[in-house]
Design a protein around this motif. Structure first.
Motif, PDB file in Angstrom:
ATOM      1  N   ASP A   7       0.826  -1.207   0.000  1.00 41.96           N
ATOM      2  CA  ASP A   7       0.000   0.000   0.000  1.00 41.96           C
ATOM      3  C   ASP A   7       0.859   1.255   0.000  1.00 41.96           C
ATOM      4  OD1 ASP A   7      -2.340  -1.440   0.007  1.00 41.96           O
ATOM      5  OD2 ASP A   7      -2.624  -1.355   2.178  1.00 41.96           O
ATOM      6  N   VAL A   8       1.961   1.212   0.759  1.00 46.00           N
ATOM      7  CA  VAL A   8       2.874   2.349   0.805  1.00 46.00           C
ATOM      8  C   VAL A   8       3.491   2.593  -0.567  1.00 46.00           C
ATOM      9  CG1 VAL A   8       5.103   3.136   1.712  1.00 46.00           C
ATOM     10  CG2 VAL A   8       3.390   2.170   3.273  1.00 46.00           C
ATOM     11  N   GLU A   9       3.971   1.540  -1.191  1.00 50.79           N
ATOM     12  CA  GLU A   9       4.622   1.686  -2.494  1.00 50.79           C
ATOM     13  C   GLU A   9       3.614   2.081  -3.576  1.00 50.79           C
ATOM     14  OE1 GLU A   9       6.792  -1.954  -3.041  1.00 50.79           O
ATOM     15  OE2 GLU A   9       8.401  -1.320  -1.673  1.00 50.79           O
ATOM     16  N   LYS A  10       2.381   1.606  -3.428  1.00 53.53           N
ATOM     17  CA  LYS A  10       1.329   2.002  -4.364  1.00 53.53           C
ATOM     18  C   LYS A  10       1.032   3.487  -4.231  1.00 53.53           C
ATOM     19  CE  LYS A  10      -3.490   0.920  -5.585  1.00 53.53           C
ATOM     20  NZ  LYS A  10      -4.667   0.069  -5.236  1.00 53.53           N
ATOM     21  N   TYR A  11       1.036   3.984  -2.998  1.00 51.37           N
ATOM     22  CA  TYR A  11       0.810   5.403  -2.750  1.00 51.37           C
ATOM     23  C   TYR A  11       1.895   6.243  -3.422  1.00 51.37           C
ATOM     24  CZ  TYR A  11       0.621   9.839  -0.193  1.00 51.37           C
ATOM     25  OH  TYR A  11       0.574  11.181   0.127  1.00 51.37           O
ATOM     26  N   ILE A  12       3.149   5.832  -3.264  1.00 52.37           N
ATOM     27  CA  ILE A  12       4.269   6.571  -3.860  1.00 52.37           C
ATOM     28  C   ILE A  12       4.146   6.591  -5.393  1.00 52.37           C
ATOM     29  CG2 ILE A  12       6.766   6.578  -4.221  1.00 52.37           C
ATOM     30  CD1 ILE A  12       7.058   5.349  -1.416  1.00 52.37           C
ATOM     31  N   LYS A  13       3.831   5.460  -5.958  1.00 54.34           N
ATOM     32  CA  LYS A  13       3.753   5.372  -7.417  1.00 54.34           C
ATOM     33  C   LYS A  13       2.595   6.205  -7.967  1.00 54.34           C
ATOM     34  CE  LYS A  13       3.908   2.135 -11.270  1.00 54.34           C
ATOM     35  NZ  LYS A  13       4.070   0.718 -11.684  1.00 54.34           N
ATOM     36  N   LYS A  14       1.462   6.163  -7.275  1.00 53.57           N
ATOM     37  CA  LYS A  14       0.278   6.886  -7.757  1.00 53.57           C
ATOM     38  C   LYS A  14       0.468   8.395  -7.625  1.00 53.57           C
ATOM     39  CE  LYS A  14      -4.722   7.318  -7.098  1.00 53.57           C
ATOM     40  NZ  LYS A  14      -5.912   6.819  -6.340  1.00 53.57           N
ATOM     41  N   LYS A  15       0.995   8.863  -6.481  1.00 54.91           N
ATOM     42  CA  LYS A  15       1.087  10.307  -6.245  1.00 54.91           C
ATOM     43  C   LYS A  15       2.304  10.929  -6.901  1.00 54.91           C
ATOM     44  CE  LYS A  15       0.681  13.861  -2.712  1.00 54.91           C
ATOM     45  NZ  LYS A  15       0.323  14.165  -1.302  1.00 54.91           N
ATOM     46  N   TYR A  16       3.431  10.213  -6.894  1.00 55.95           N
ATOM     47  CA  TYR A  16       4.674  10.816  -7.353  1.00 55.95           C
ATOM     48  C   TYR A  16       5.251  10.182  -8.619  1.00 55.95           C
ATOM     49  CZ  TYR A  16       4.428  13.043  -2.804  1.00 55.95           C
ATOM     50  OH  TYR A  16       4.010  13.771  -1.715  1.00 55.95           O
ATOM     51  N   LYS A  17       4.538   9.193  -9.165  1.00 55.51           N
ATOM     52  CA  LYS A  17       4.972   8.538 -10.407  1.00 55.51           C
ATOM     53  C   LYS A  17       6.390   7.978 -10.284  1.00 55.51           C
ATOM     54  CE  LYS A  17       1.126   9.881 -12.398  1.00 55.51           C
ATOM     55  NZ  LYS A  17       0.497  10.551 -11.241  1.00 55.51           N
ATOM     56  N   ALA A  18       6.727   7.499  -9.086  1.00 56.29           N
ATOM     57  CA  ALA A  18       8.060   6.932  -8.842  1.00 56.29           C
ATOM     58  C   ALA A  18       7.930   5.432  -8.603  1.00 56.29           C
ATOM     59  CB  ALA A  18       8.709   7.605  -7.638  1.00 56.29           C
ATOM     60  N   SER A  19       8.689   4.664  -9.356  1.00 55.57           N
ATOM     61  CA  SER A  19       8.673   3.207  -9.210  1.00 55.57           C
ATOM     62  C   SER A  19       9.868   2.752  -8.380  1.00 55.57           C
ATOM     63  CB  SER A  19       8.722   2.541 -10.586  1.00 55.57           C
ATOM     64  OG  SER A  19       7.578   2.872 -11.349  1.00 55.57           O
ATOM     65  N   PRO A  20       9.753   1.615  -7.688  1.00 60.44           N
ATOM     66  CA  PRO A  20      10.870   1.116  -6.880  1.00 60.44           C
ATOM     67  C   PRO A  20      12.047   0.693  -7.744  1.00 60.44           C
ATOM     68  CG  PRO A  20       9.115  -0.512  -6.992  1.00 60.44           C
ATOM     69  CD  PRO A  20       8.571   0.739  -7.600  1.00 60.44           C
ATOM     70  N   GLU A  21      13.254   1.020  -7.274  1.00 58.40           N
ATOM     71  CA  GLU A  21      14.472   0.590  -7.948  1.00 58.40           C
ATOM     72  C   GLU A  21      15.260  -0.301  -6.993  1.00 58.40           C
ATOM     73  OE1 GLU A  21      16.771   3.692  -9.957  1.00 58.40           O
ATOM     74  OE2 GLU A  21      15.106   5.072  -9.560  1.00 58.40           O
TER      75      GLU A  21
END
Length: 248
Positions: A7-21
């Motif tokens: 859920d945390v990573e989904k929030y980051i991707k949705k709001k900031y368009k940043a994917s995990p590296e």
């Protein structure tokens, strides 16, 4: 645990368009999130052993590292469950948060937002900066703040670093009052003003408009200390979510 991290990573991707590296083969659970323009990190998620955080357990837990520039707020958070000095990061400017349910998802997301802004370029900060709440001190020895709003609902006040138009300031009046008395909205900033004496230096003013009054016995220093972990109000500072909710 995995669902909360997801859920945390989904929030980051949705709001900031940043994917995990995933940068390290040795640490496959470590994922960084960074700005596209300046390439600075603003979050790191990982699965680590709890003893890495100084806890008496070898059980694994999901965590997130975020940057925090407000040192006073950092000290307050470190007294609360689920918050630790930054793991494998600069411990004065990063903080580690358990993402196992100890800290609410909303609060974690708020910390991500703050970290994003702390590490963003100026252009991006202007785009994403959301209204913020501040606790601002007022010394009645130098200014009659108790009667400042008797005849007007808007006054000029020393502008604090980081405060912008649209922010909310809660005025904490020092001894002998030692309590929060007013809630105000910042209506204007960067008003030129030059003043200096042995106790005070002012280079700019902001205008603040009264929104709410509090009784002196409501949010006393003793209560701020015992219930919200605020042990000093020496300059403009952020406030914990629990106090924000109570003030509303």
């Amino acid at each position: 645990m995995a669902s909360i991290r997801a859920d945390v990573e989904k929030y980051i991707k949705k709001k900031y368009k940043a994917s995990p590296e995933y940068l390290w083969n040795k640490y496959p659970s470590f994922a960084i999130f960074r700005h596209e323009d300046n390439r600075k990190w603003f979050a790191l998620t990982a699965t680590i052993s709890m003893d890495k955080l100084g806890m008496a357990s070898s059980e694994e837990a999901d965590v997130i590292n975020v940057k925090i520039d407000d040192l006073m707020l950092r000290d307050i958070l470190l007294q609360q469950p689920g918050f630790f000095p930054g793991y494998h990061m600069n411990k004065t400017s990063w903080i580690t948060i358990l993402i196992d349910g100890t800290v609410s998802l909303d609060e974690i997301c708020n910390m991500i937002d703050a970290s994003f802004l702390d590490t963003a370029s100026k252009k991006k900060k202007d785009k994403f900066r959301q209204p913020k709440e501040w606790l601002v001190p007022a010394n009645p020895k130098y200014y009659d703040i108790e009667h400042a709003f008797d005849d007007v609902d808007e006054i000029g006040w020393k502008q604090g670093a980081g405060i912008i138009k649209g922010d909310t300031v809660f005025m904490y009046v020092g001894a002998p009052v030692s309590a929060i008395l007013y809630k105000c909205k910042v209506t204007e900033v960067d008003i030129p003003y030059e003043y200096e004496d042995k106790n005070l230096k002012i280079t700019a003013l902001m205008k603040i408009k009264l929104q709410k009054r509090y009784k002196p016995e409501k949010f006393t220093f003793d209560r701020l200390k015992s219930e919200y972990g605020i042990y000093a109000v020496r300059g403009p500072r952020g406030i914990p979510n629990s106090l924000s909710a109570a003030l509303k």
